[in-house]
Design an enzyme around this catalytic site. Structure first.
Site, short mmCIF file in Angstrom:
data_model
loop_
_atom_site.label_atom_id
_atom_site.label_comp_id
_atom_site.label_asym_id
_atom_site.label_seq_id
_atom_site.Cartn_x
_atom_site.Cartn_y
_atom_site.Cartn_z
N GLY A 86 32.71 39.23 67.03
CA GLY A 86 31.51 38.69 66.36
C GLY A 86 31.87 37.57 65.42
N ASN A 87 30.94 37.19 64.58
CA ASN A 87 31.21 36.15 63.59
C ASN A 87 30.46 36.47 62.29
OD1 ASN A 87 28.51 34.75 63.62
ND2 ASN A 87 29.07 34.58 65.79
N ARG A 88 30.69 35.63 61.28
CA ARG A 88 30.20 35.97 59.93
C ARG A 88 28.80 35.45 59.61
NH1 ARG A 88 34.75 33.90 56.13
NH2 ARG A 88 33.19 34.46 54.56
N SER A 89 28.09 34.96 60.60
CA SER A 89 26.74 34.43 60.32
C SER A 89 25.83 35.53 59.77
CB SER A 89 26.15 33.86 61.61
OG SER A 89 24.80 33.53 61.39
#
Ligand code: CTP
Length: 410
Positions: free
Chosen positions: A209-212
C-alpha cells in the site's frame, strides 16, 4: 495575532446538538467563538452548554445589554458568521431580512462571509419556498451549504441531514482564509474525483500500500460539491474522514477495482480529477491463504506486475470537452527539481491540468497542509502557496471553472 472571531448562530432543530461539536472544533483550533442561538435552539441545547464551551455569555434577544447595541456589535465585529443548523424557518427569516432576534439582527449587520449549514426534512429542503429562499440568499453572495443525505430525525432518511461537524469546521477555516472560495460556479458541472491509496493484496491479510490519507481528494470533492457541482467520489483506502455532504461516495480497494470504477463513472463527467495514489505495480500472484513464514526465505523476492495507468487511459479515452486533472507527487533528484519532473509528467501524461506536490520530509502525505504548482497544458504555471488541502482544492477548481467557462463560450 488576535484569534479569528466567529459568530456561531444556532437554529432550533434537533441538529443543534451538533453545533456543540462545531464550537469545540473551532475553539480547539484557535478561534474566538460567540454563540448566538435562537430561542427555539435553547429547547434542544441549554445556554449553559454554549457558555461553557465558548467561554462567553449567550443571549438570544436584542433587549439584553441594550447600551452596548449588541445586535449591531456582534455582527460588525465578526470575521465569519456560521449558522448551524440552518432550519427552513431561519433561512426564510434571513432571506426576507427579518431582524426579530439577536441572530437575525446579527445576520443583517455582518459584513463578513456568512455561511448557512441547513438541516431539515427532505420535504422542507425541496419545498419551492425553501428553494427560493436558498436561491435568494446565494444570489446575495451568502453561502448556503449543501446538506448531506442520510438518517434524519425519526426513521426517515434523505437529503437534509446536517453536514458532518468536522466538515463544517473545515469549510469555516477555508472561508476565513479565502472569503470568496465557495462561489456557485460549478453548477451543472459533473465531476469525478478519486482519493486515497490503493492496496495490492499478497494474501488475505497482507498488502502493498501507500501512505495516502485521502484528505486531498476528499477536500476536492467537498469544495466542488459546495460550489454546486454534481460529484462522484471514488475512495480507495483513506484515514477516517468525514463523508463530504452532497457527494456520491463509491469505494474501491485495488488499482484494478479503482480503474473499473473510474471507467464506469468517467464517460458522464465533465471533469475527472485523479487525486488517488494508485499503485504502479501489484504482486504477480495473490495467495488464497495466509502465507506462512516457513514458505519464504529472508531474501525471497515478491514478483510484481505493472498496473494500468488510469490517468493515461482517461486521457486517451476522454470524451469531447472533458477535462482531465492529474496529480504528481515529486521529490526532486539529481535529474531535476520537483517542477522539472512535474513539467515532464504533464507532457508525458497529456492531461489538461497537473497539480504538482512536493513530497517527502513530512510534506503532503498524512499532513494538513499542501503546497505546489498548478501546470496547465497551455503552458500556464501558477504556484500554489502553502495552505490547507481545501485551499489547494480551491485553486484547482478556480482553474477548472475558468477552463469550463472558456469552453462553454469560446
Ligand atoms: N496514476 C494513475 N494510475 C496509475 C498510477 C498513477 O492514474 N497506475 C495517476 C495518479 O492518480 C496521479 C498521476 O497518475 O494523478 C501521477 O501519479 P504518479 O505516481 O506521480 O505518476 P507515475 O506515472 O507513477 O510516475 P512516476 O512513478 O514515474 O513518477
Amino acid at each position: 495575532m488576535s484569534k479569528p472571531r466567529v459568530v456561531l448562530g444556532v437554529g432550533g432543530g434537533i441538529a443543534a446538538y451538533k453545533a456543540c461539536e462545531v464550537l469545540r472544533g473551532l475553539t480547539e483550533t484557535g478561534h474566538d467563538v460567540r454563540v448566538v442561538p435562537t430561542e427555539a435552539a435553547l429547547n434542544f441545547v441549554g445556554a449553559a452548554t454554549f457558555e461553557a464551551l465558548s467561554g462567553h455569555p449567550v443571549h438570544t434577544g436584542v433587549f439584553t445589554e441594550v447600551p452596548e447595541v449588541r445586535h449591531v456589535r456582534v455582527g460588525k465585529e465578526a470575521d465569519l458568521v456560521l449558522v448551524v443548523p440552518a432550519t427552513a424557518d431561519l433561512l426564510a427569516r434571513a432571506a426576507h431580512g427579518r431582524a426579530d432576534d439577536l441572530l437575525t439582527g446579527t445576520l443583517l449587520t455582518a459584513r463578513c462571509p456568512v455561511a448557512f449549514f441547513p438541516a431539515m426534512h427532505t420535504e422542507m429542503w425541496e419545498h419551492p419556498a425553501t428553494r427560493d429562499n436558498v436561491a435568494l440568499l446565494r444570489s446575495r453572495g451568502l453561502v448556503v451549504a449543501e446538506p448531506a443525505s442520510g438518517r434524519l430525525t425519526g426513521a426517515d432518511t434523505g437529503k437534509g441531514r446536517l453536514a458532518d461537524p468536522a466538515e463544517i469546521v473545515e469549510l469555516a477555516r477555508l472561508l476565513l482564509a479565502e472569503p470568496a472560495s465557495l462561489p456557485r460556479d460549478l453548477e451543472g458541472v459533473r465531476v469525478l474525483v478519486t482519493a486515497g491509496g490503493t492496496r495490492e493484496p499478497l494474501d488475505p491479510v497482507r498488502y502493498l500500500g501507500n501512505r495516502s490519507s485521502g484528505k486531498q481528494g476528499y477536500a476536492l470533492a467537498r469544495v466542488a460539491a459546495q460550489r454546486g457541482a454534481e460529484v462522484v467520489l471514488i475512495a480507495a483506502h483513506t484515514a477516517a474522514l468525514p463523508e463530504p455532504a452532497g457527494v456520491e461516495l463509491r469505494h474501491a480497494s485495488t488499482a484494478e477495482e479503482l480503474r473499473v470504477a473510474v471507467h464506469e463513472a468517467a464517460p458522464g463527467c465533465d471533469v475527472v480529477v485523479m487525486a488517488a495514489a494508485v499503485a504502479d505495480f501489484r504482486p504477480a500472484t495473490r495467495a488464497g491463504y495466509k502465507i506462512k513464514k516457513s514458505e519464504g526465505q529472508p531474501d525471497s523476492a515478491i514478483t510484481l506486475t505493472r498496473n494500468a495507468d488510469i490517468l493515461a487511459e482517461l486521457v486517451r479515452k476522454r470524451t469531447t470537452g472533458q477535462l482531465v486533472v492529474g496529480f504528481a507527487a515529486e521529490t526532486g533528484d539529481e535529474r531535476g527539481s520537483v517542477l522539472d519532473h512535474g513539467r515532464a509528467k504533464l507532457a508525458r501524461k497529456g492531461c489538461d491540468l497537473l497539480v504538482v506536490n512536493a513530497v517527502g520530509d513530512g510534506r503532503a502525505f498524512e499532513v494538513e497542509e499542501n503546497a505546489g504548482w498548478l501546470l496547465a497544458s497551455d503552458g500556464t504555471e501558477r504556484p500554489i502557496p502553502l495552505g490547507s488541502k481545501s485551499q489547494l482544492a480551491t485553486a484547482v477548481w478556480d482553474a477548472v471553472a475558468g477552463l469550463v467557462s472558456r469552453r462553454a463560450r469560446p
